[in-house]
Structures are given as structure tokens and as C-alpha cells.
Design an enzyme around this catalytic site. Structure first.
Site, PDB file in Angstrom:
ATOM      1  N   GLU A 115       0.864  -1.162   0.000  1.00  0.00           N
ATOM      2  CA  GLU A 115       0.000   0.000   0.000  1.00  0.00           C
ATOM      3  C   GLU A 115       0.905   1.217   0.000  1.00  0.00           C
ATOM      4  OE1 GLU A 115      -3.228   0.261   3.073  1.00  0.00           O
ATOM      5  OE2 GLU A 115      -1.692   1.626   3.830  1.00  0.00           O
ATOM      6  N   TYR A 126       7.550   0.608  -7.861  1.00  0.00           N
ATOM      7  CA  TYR A 126       6.702  -0.584  -7.746  1.00  0.00           C
ATOM      8  C   TYR A 126       6.190  -1.017  -9.115  1.00  0.00           C
ATOM      9  CZ  TYR A 126       6.739   0.858  -2.839  1.00  0.00           C
ATOM     10  OH  TYR A 126       7.125   1.232  -1.580  1.00  0.00           O
TER      11      TYR A 126
END
Length: 158
Positions: A115, A126
Site C-alpha cells: 500500500e 513498484y
């Protein structure tokens, strides 16, 4: 962002004895206005739990970054990752992320989660490593001035 880790970078498993270094990195790395950092009691409280792993990165003997994760069955979650500003843009975050991915895969995790605050530059890292946005948590983070920020949930599945 460099794709090559600094030659003096050492990644090692860490524990409660390393919390001073972890908190030094956390306090330097996370901007208080976003409300993303964990407290020392939060970090200390999760470390003894089953499946939790802390990795500390040292560069020239100094704490340069860390990652905190947990695994349950075939799922693993990257709970925290941070790089000290003095070590930023030198590949430390990428190496910590790759270590998380490799360690969790080796342990049998098929689904990796994380998250991140929407707008955090780490989103690009990411994505580069194969994570995709799976959802959004509106107003998830609360900054010190009361501002709210969305969180993105990201996944990588083998």
C-alpha cells in the site's frame, strides 16, 4: 534512480535491537505532513509476530534504509519501506524491494501486496518491478495538519 546498488550496501535481517536505526531512517524518510510513518511501539509490537520480517540496509556502516513485511500462507505484504534521504536515488529502495520479493517468493508467497500513498514517487518503482494498482483507499492517510491522502493498493502475482 540508479538500477545498480552501491557497492558498500549490505542488506541483513534485523530485529528489535535494530529499532534505533529503523526509527532514525523512518523519521528522516517520511514527511510528517502525509502521516505514513509508524511509531516505535507499532514497529516493536509487530516484530515478534509470526511471518514478520525486517531487513535493514547499511551503506558504509550507516543505516540507509529498511523494509518490514509479513507473510501468511501464500500471501506477503510489504508493510513499510524507507530510504534515508542521504542514500536516496542510489538504488537502496530497489534493492530492498527486490530482496522482499525474492525472500517472499522463496518462502512460498505467490501474491505480494503493498500500500502506498497516491503521489508517492515510489509508485513508479513498484510499477517498474511489476506491481499493478488493484484498488484505492480514499482519505486513508491523515497528515499532521489534518489533510487526508488516498492510498493505492498494489499487487504482484506469480
Amino acid at each position: 534512480m540508479s538500477s545498480v546498488a552501491p557497492s558498500s550496501l549490505v542488506l541483513a535481517r534485523a530485529g528489535g535491537d535494530d529499532l534505533d536505526d529503523v526509527m532514525a531512517v523512518m523519521c528522516a524518510a517520511f514527511d510528517k505532513r502525509f502521516g505514513e510513518a509508524w511509531t516505535r511501539p507499532q514497529c516493536a509490537g509487530i516484530l515478534p509476530m509470526a511471518g514478520v520480517s525486517l531487513t535493514l540496509a547499511r551503506q558504509d556502516g550507516r543505516p540507509a534504509g529498511f523494509s518490514l513485511s509479513r507473510r501468511t500462507a501464500d500471501e506477503a505484504e510489504l508493510l513499510l519501506i524507507a530510504v534515508h534521504p542521504d542514500a536516496a536515488r542510489q538504488g537502496v529502495g530497489r534493492e530492498l524491494l527486490k530482496r522482499f520479493m525474492a525472500d517472499q517468493r522463496l518462502a512460498g508467497a505467490r501474491h505480494l501486496h503493498l500500500e502506498v500513498r497516491d503521489g508517492n514517487p515510489a509508485v513508479e518503482l513498484y510499477r517498474h518491478e511489476g506491481f499493478t494498482v488493484a484498488g484505492r483507499r480514499s482519505n486513508y492517510y491523515r497528515g499532521t495538519d489534518g489533510d487526508r491522502f488516498d492510498a493505492l493498493t498494489m499487487v504482484l502475482t506469480s
